[in-house]
Design an enzyme around this catalytic site. Structure first.
Site, mmCIF file in Angstrom:
data_model
loop_
_atom_site.group_PDB
_atom_site.id
_atom_site.type_symbol
_atom_site.label_atom_id
_atom_site.label_comp_id
_atom_site.label_asym_id
_atom_site.label_seq_id
_atom_site.Cartn_x
_atom_site.Cartn_y
_atom_site.Cartn_z
ATOM 1 N N VAL A 1 -13.265 -29.623 -2.885
ATOM 2 C CA VAL A 1 -13.701 -30.931 -2.818
ATOM 3 C C VAL A 1 -13.202 -31.901 -2.066
ATOM 4 O O VAL A 1 -13.581 -32.937 -1.851
ATOM 5 C CB VAL A 1 -14.345 -31.277 -4.284
ATOM 6 C CG1 VAL A 1 -13.150 -31.791 -4.950
ATOM 7 C CG2 VAL A 1 -15.336 -32.286 -4.249
ATOM 8 N N TYR A 2 -11.949 -31.815 -1.972
ATOM 9 C CA TYR A 2 -11.076 -32.722 -1.331
ATOM 10 C C TYR A 2 -11.622 -33.030 0.128
ATOM 11 O O TYR A 2 -11.214 -32.111 1.049
ATOM 12 C CB TYR A 2 -9.405 -32.248 -1.189
ATOM 13 C CG TYR A 2 -8.985 -32.401 -2.833
ATOM 14 C CD1 TYR A 2 -9.607 -32.777 -3.669
ATOM 15 C CD2 TYR A 2 -7.589 -31.947 -2.779
ATOM 16 C CE1 TYR A 2 -8.889 -32.870 -4.847
ATOM 17 C CE2 TYR A 2 -6.830 -31.871 -4.044
ATOM 18 C CZ TYR A 2 -7.605 -32.309 -5.186
ATOM 19 O OH TYR A 2 -6.917 -32.289 -6.332
ATOM 20 N N SER A 3 -11.854 -33.982 0.497
ATOM 21 C CA SER A 3 -12.504 -34.109 2.013
ATOM 22 C C SER A 3 -13.372 -33.043 2.545
ATOM 23 O O SER A 3 -13.484 -32.578 3.671
ATOM 24 C CB SER A 3 -11.481 -34.505 3.082
ATOM 25 O OG SER A 3 -10.596 -35.683 2.524
#
Length: 345
Positions: free
Chosen positions: A61-63
């Site tokens: 989900v990070y970027s």
């Protein structure tokens, strides 16, 4: 760098690890955290490895996966020198099957992460949130398949409650599935809720804490001080509403104590806050983040020295909060030492 066991497993992890939420930042949260590209990331990883920090943490989900991609590019040619930790389970789109930890989603998620990271295995894979719509036996059975396929080596959780972890551990024991050995948790001097349930559980069941946001969502970086306005360039202006809420007077009380001890030790406020965490029971590794070399080197200065017992007591007192029900009856008993049990295993 000190190395510690990850819970009751045989895997050794550094006391400090590096979080890659600042890599390739995009979106309302991650763009404010940082926009480190692969060249910059490679330099930060060089500094980490020189200091003995070889564990790098990310999440799909990070970027929207770009953080994993930058990490994969930055470690190319030295996969054997690093440990990769990543997470999955939070929404990655609007589709019904683009969230959660069903068998279908987990298999696809792991394959996507391996492709982005440019590797054929993940050292520590954690479920980013509990999926109440999928039976724990389905989740654990899928993780078992992925471990046996050599795609995952150790498994853990993040942002689970105590009963959710215990339900999963019971199912793992009953069915012979892999047990969770890592619990990635929010824990800091201004966020000590981990201590009530999850710390005793971790000690009893052999889960090592991988601590995220150890500086209280950026509030313990030294930029927040009594009688001072928040600096104009602070990322807290953009991200504070996304983080765990903190009463302002409580925060300033902790910052006052940190500032006093920083003066005594000739260390920085973040270094003191991180050093306090490194002494806590069940903590296997504290995940630090940095957008610049200067920030990274400062955070790395949290190891190699120790707070005195008096300084620890001062920080404990400043950050103390009464235990919530049902913990307060026995927490108030004299000599009751549930808070500091030995690590299981």
């Amino acid at each position: 760098m000190e190395f510690r066991s990850l819970g009751s497993s045989g895997l050794k992890v550094p006391a400090l690890s590096f979080g890659t939420g600042t890599f390739a930042g995009s979106g309302p949260i991650f763009s404010a955290w940082g926009q480190t590209d692969a060249t910059e990331a490679r330099r930060l990883i060089d500094i980490c490895l020189d200091a003995g920090v070889n564990l790098f943490d990310s999440a799909d989900v990070y970027s929207e996966g770009a953080s994993e991609s930058v990490l994969g590019t930055a470690i190319k040619g030295r996969r054997g020198d690093v440990l990769i930790s990543t997470k999955a389970g939070l929404p990655m789109g609007e589709g019904a099957n683009e969230r959660g930890t069903s068998r279908s989603r987990l298999i696809q998620t792991v394959d996507d992460a391996l492709r982005r990271l440019e590797t054929d295995y993940i050292d520590i894979f954690q479920l980013h949130a509990f999926d109440a719509s999928t039976p724990v036996e389905e989740v654990l059975g899928t993780l078992d398949t992925l471990v046996k396929a050599g795609k995952l080596r150790y498994v853990g959780v993040s942002n689970f409650s105590g009963w959710q972890i215990m339900k999963s551990l019971a199912a793992a024991e009953k069915n012979g599935f892999p047990r969770y050995v890592a619990n990635q948790v929010y824990y800091s001097l201004i966020g000590r809720d981990y201590e009530w349930d999850l710390m005793p559980l971790g000690a009893d069941q052999g889960l090592g804490a991988l601590v995220w946001s150890p500086l209280g969502w950026g509030r313990l970086t030294g930029k927040v001080k009594r009688g001072q306005s928040l600096p104009e360039l602070s990322r807290l202006h953009e991200t504070e509403s996304f983080g765990p809420p903190v009463d302002n007077e409580y925060l300033l009380k902790v910052v006052d104590a940190l500032e006093e001890i920083a003066e005594e030790t000739e260390k920085t406020i973040p270094q003191v806050a991180l050093n306090w965490l490194l002494r806590r029971p069940t903590v296997s590794s504290v995940i630090i983040g940095a957008r610049t070399e200067e920030q990274l080197r400062q955070n790395l200065g949290a190891v190699g020295w120790e707070l005195s017992a008096e300084q620890v007591a001062k920080l404990d007192a400043a950050s103390h909060k009464d235990a919530p029900y049902p913990h307060f009856p026995y927490r108030r008993q004299e000599g009751f030492a549930l808070l500091d049990p030995p690590m299981a295993g």
